[in-house]
Scaffold this active site. Structure first.
Site, PDB file in Angstrom:
ATOM      1  N   GLU A   1       0.820  -1.221   0.000  1.00  0.00           N
ATOM      2  CA  GLU A   1       0.000   0.000   0.000  1.00  0.00           C
ATOM      3  C   GLU A   1       0.850   1.266   0.000  1.00  0.00           C
ATOM      4  OE1 GLU A   1      -2.592  -3.246   1.776  1.00  0.00           O
ATOM      5  OE2 GLU A   1      -0.524  -2.556   2.099  1.00  0.00           O
TER       6      GLU A   1
ATOM      7  N   PHE B   1     -12.337  -7.840  13.336  1.00  0.00           N
ATOM      8  CA  PHE B   1     -11.153  -8.221  12.569  1.00  0.00           C
ATOM      9  C   PHE B   1     -10.803  -7.145  11.539  1.00  0.00           C
ATOM     10  CE2 PHE B   1      -9.378 -10.487   8.795  1.00  0.00           C
ATOM     11  CZ  PHE B   1      -8.151 -10.829   9.354  1.00  0.00           C
ATOM     12  N   GLN B   2      -9.563  -6.717  11.576  1.00  0.00           N
ATOM     13  CA  GLN B   2      -9.021  -5.692  10.671  1.00  0.00           C
ATOM     14  C   GLN B   2      -9.767  -4.362  10.788  1.00  0.00           C
ATOM     15  OE1 GLN B   2      -8.495  -7.282   6.640  1.00  0.00           O
ATOM     16  NE2 GLN B   2      -6.446  -7.974   7.245  1.00  0.00           N
TER      17      GLN B   2
ATOM     18  N   LYS C   1     -17.944  -1.796   4.854  1.00  0.00           N
ATOM     19  CA  LYS C   1     -18.219  -2.807   3.824  1.00  0.00           C
ATOM     20  C   LYS C   1     -19.688  -2.851   3.412  1.00  0.00           C
ATOM     21  CE  LYS C   1     -17.138  -7.565   2.547  1.00  0.00           C
ATOM     22  NZ  LYS C   1     -16.456  -8.832   2.960  1.00  0.00           N
TER      23      LYS C   1
ATOM     24  N   MET D   1      23.063  10.492   4.350  1.00  0.00           N
ATOM     25  CA  MET D   1      22.904  11.743   5.078  1.00  0.00           C
ATOM     26  C   MET D   1      23.047  11.529   6.579  1.00  0.00           C
ATOM     27  SD  MET D   1      22.667  14.932   4.464  1.00  0.00           S
ATOM     28  CE  MET D   1      21.857  15.338   2.919  1.00  0.00           C
TER      29      MET D   1
END
Length: 572
Positions: A63, A125-126, A175, A484
């Site tokens: 993602e 869940f999630q 959903k 750096m």
């Protein structure tokens, strides 16, 4: 009468459809050309509708890759990047990209899946509180709780993301909202009373600036990314030439004014040119156009433009006076403000002596590095890439030394050719950003210049480059360290290189070949010339592993807490 009948017919022909179908139709109405995303349980109804939608979707391998690719697409196309991610970890994986886009004012519209409405708040869940997590790092965000509001929310999101100061807008879709049905009406008018960006600046403030220019002896323009977002590069050039005022760029503003123009002084700030930084220190009038006075640009504010009257043109009023006291505030779009200034055609400042001083500094204190036979200096590598591309390529970078060397030594002649992470400084940005940039401009030469550290954060996106056969040239500036970080440890921490050296690297050439991409390696200037020639002759992706001198530092440098006039490393 006929017009009324047509309008009535249009209203009565609203179509009932699912939330997922609404989303697809809205994307088509917004003329979205590409979506970057990654499927999961909460967005399965959306992905099912995508299957035969005809909308081009890029399956990135993470993602973070999706949102950085969307940023690259937005930078080059000027259109909003669109991202879809699932709930929970899918959504939290895009948090870095949202923050990056927010700080750098990149227009994105991001759709995240969410657990069903009836289990929100139950630690399902999630499940993650995406609205709460992203509220500080988005321009605006929504959670859809009524399917009838989905079309309006999507339309508002695109409007907010792309108007005023651009930025990311997130829509969290439970959903069940993807499968519930309602009438789809996308023609409704947007009404946001609390969001009315000022586009046209106040005429009296423009007149004050015109008067200030006429009286100045040492004026300078500091141009930021706001010039690019407003597509005001031509107006900036016209105004600078009309008034004979030198121009300095911020890191994100590069390309907004031609780097080969005699009025251009270079980039300002921590690793800016001597001439640019001294111009900011000595000027008597500073005209900021679309820059936010970031600390990496100003150095110690006590010593920033101490002799100057400050004028600030910005579409975001919150930025004016936030860091630097401003005598002439001009709220409005950079293009509109510059058009008005050009139209005023005010008396130019007498800058002859000032420009002579600046040109003397250019000659006396140019950017420089020490050549060493048999080695490959990173600065020289960037110069060679510039020569091979004639300064016309789209260049993306990660963050660190290589980013600064590109900003210093790749002379951007044109706008919308430079894609980098500025305010957040996100490692892993450069490779996926190149994917979005190439899709935005398929005919362009795209070069992704990355460090060996940052490259390994998102290298899985090589799979996307191979799958889509994108002819991106991936340049790894390999100094076997977090460059750096190593530089700062050398200068400020008595060379205690605590976990900044990476001597154990993978074979990047064989890694590229494992992904089905041609890999080449060079360890000196002669080899670099040969492999660059070979790579740019191919209309295919190529990964180039350049082993540069590992202890090279970026100079000039303004140390933290110092003023712009206190640069070190100005001379060899």
């Amino acid at each position: 009468m006929a017009a009324n009948m047509k309008l009535e017919e249009k209203v009565t022909q609203k179509t009932t459809m699912s939330g997922a179908d609404m989303l697809i139709e809205a994307l088509k109405a917004e003329k979205v050309e590409v979506i970057f995303g990654y499927p999961g349980g909460a967005v399965l109804p959306i992905y099912d509708k995508l299957y035969n939608s005809g909308v081009f979707h890029v399956l990135t391998r993470h993602e973070q890759g999706a949102i950085h690719a969307a940023e690259g697409y937005a930078r080059i196309s000027g259109k909003p990047g669109v991202v879809i991610a699932t709930s929970g970890p899918g959504a939290t994986n895009i948090v870095t990209g949202l923050t990056d886009a927010m700080i750098d004012s990149i227009p994105l519209v991001v759709f995240t899946g969410q657990v069903a409405s009836n289990v929100i708040g139950s630690d399902a869940f999630q499940e993650a509180d995406v609205v709460g997590i992203t509220m500080p790092i988005t321009k605006h965000n929504y959670q859809v709780r009524d399917i009838h509001e989905l079309p309006k929310i999507i339309k508002e999101a695109f409007h907010i993301a792309t108007t005023g100061r651009p930025g990311p807008v997130l829509i969290d879709i439970p959903k069940d909202m993807s499968v519930l049905e309602a009438e789809f009406d996308y023609d409704q008018e947007i009404k946001l009373p609390g969001y009315q960006p000022t586009m046209k600046p106040n005429h009296l403030q423009i007149r004050k600036l015109v008067e200030a220019v006429s009286q100045a002896k040492k004026p300078v323009i500091l141009a930021g990314a706001g010039v690019l977002h407003a597509n005001a590069s031509e107006e900036l050039r016209t105004y600078a030439e009309q008034q004979n005022i030198p121009v300095i760029h911020t890191l994100l503003g590069l390309g907004g004014f031609p780097a080969d123009h005699p009025l251009f002084l270079g980039m300002a700030g921590m690793h800016g040119t001597y001439t640019a930084n001294m111009a900011l220190y000595e000027c008597d009038l500073l005209i900021n156009i679309g820059a936010r006075f970031d600390d990496r640009v100003t150095g110690n504010l006590k010593y920033f433009a101490p002799k100057a009257t400050v004028a600030h043109i910005d579409i975001d009023p919150a930025e004016i006076g936030k860091n630097v006291p401003t005598k002439i505030p001009v709220v409005g779009d950079a293009k509109e403000a510059l058009k008005q200034l050009i139209h005023q055609n005010g008396k130019p400042a007498d800058t002859k002596a000032w420009l002579e001083q600046l040109n003397n500094w250019k000659k006396e204190y140019p950017l420089m590095y020490k050549q060493e036979p048999g080695t490959l200096k990173p600065q020289r590598l960037i110069e060679m890439i510039y020569e091979y591309t004639n300064g016309e390529a789209i260049v993306t970078t990660d963050v660190g030394q290589h980013q600064m060397w590109v900003a210093q030594y790749y002379k951007f002649k044109y706008p919308h050719r430079w894609v980098t992470s500025g305010g957040l400084g996100t490692m892993g940005f450069g490779l996926p950003a190149a994917i979005g940039a190439q899709l935005a401009d398929p005919k362009a030469t795209v070069v992704s210049i990355v460090g060996d550290g940052g490259f390994q954060m998102t290298l899985q996106e090589l799979s996307v480059i191979q799958e889509l056969n994108l002819p991106i040239k991936i340049v790894i500036v390999n100094n076997q360290s977090l460059g750096m970080v190593r530089q700062w440890q050398e200068i400020f921490y008595e060379k205690r290189y605590s976990h900044s050296l990476i001597p154990n690297q993978p074979d990047f050439v064989r890694l590229a070949e494992a992904y089905g991409i041609k890999g080449l390696r060079a360890t000196n200037e002669e080899e670099a010339d040969r492999v660059l020639k070979e790579a740019f002759a191919l209309n295919a992706p190529v990964l180039l592993d350049f082993h540069v001198t590992p202890d090279e530092n970026v100079y000039p440098m303004v140390a933290p807490g110092k003023g712009l006039h206190e640069m070190v490393g100005v001379k060899l």
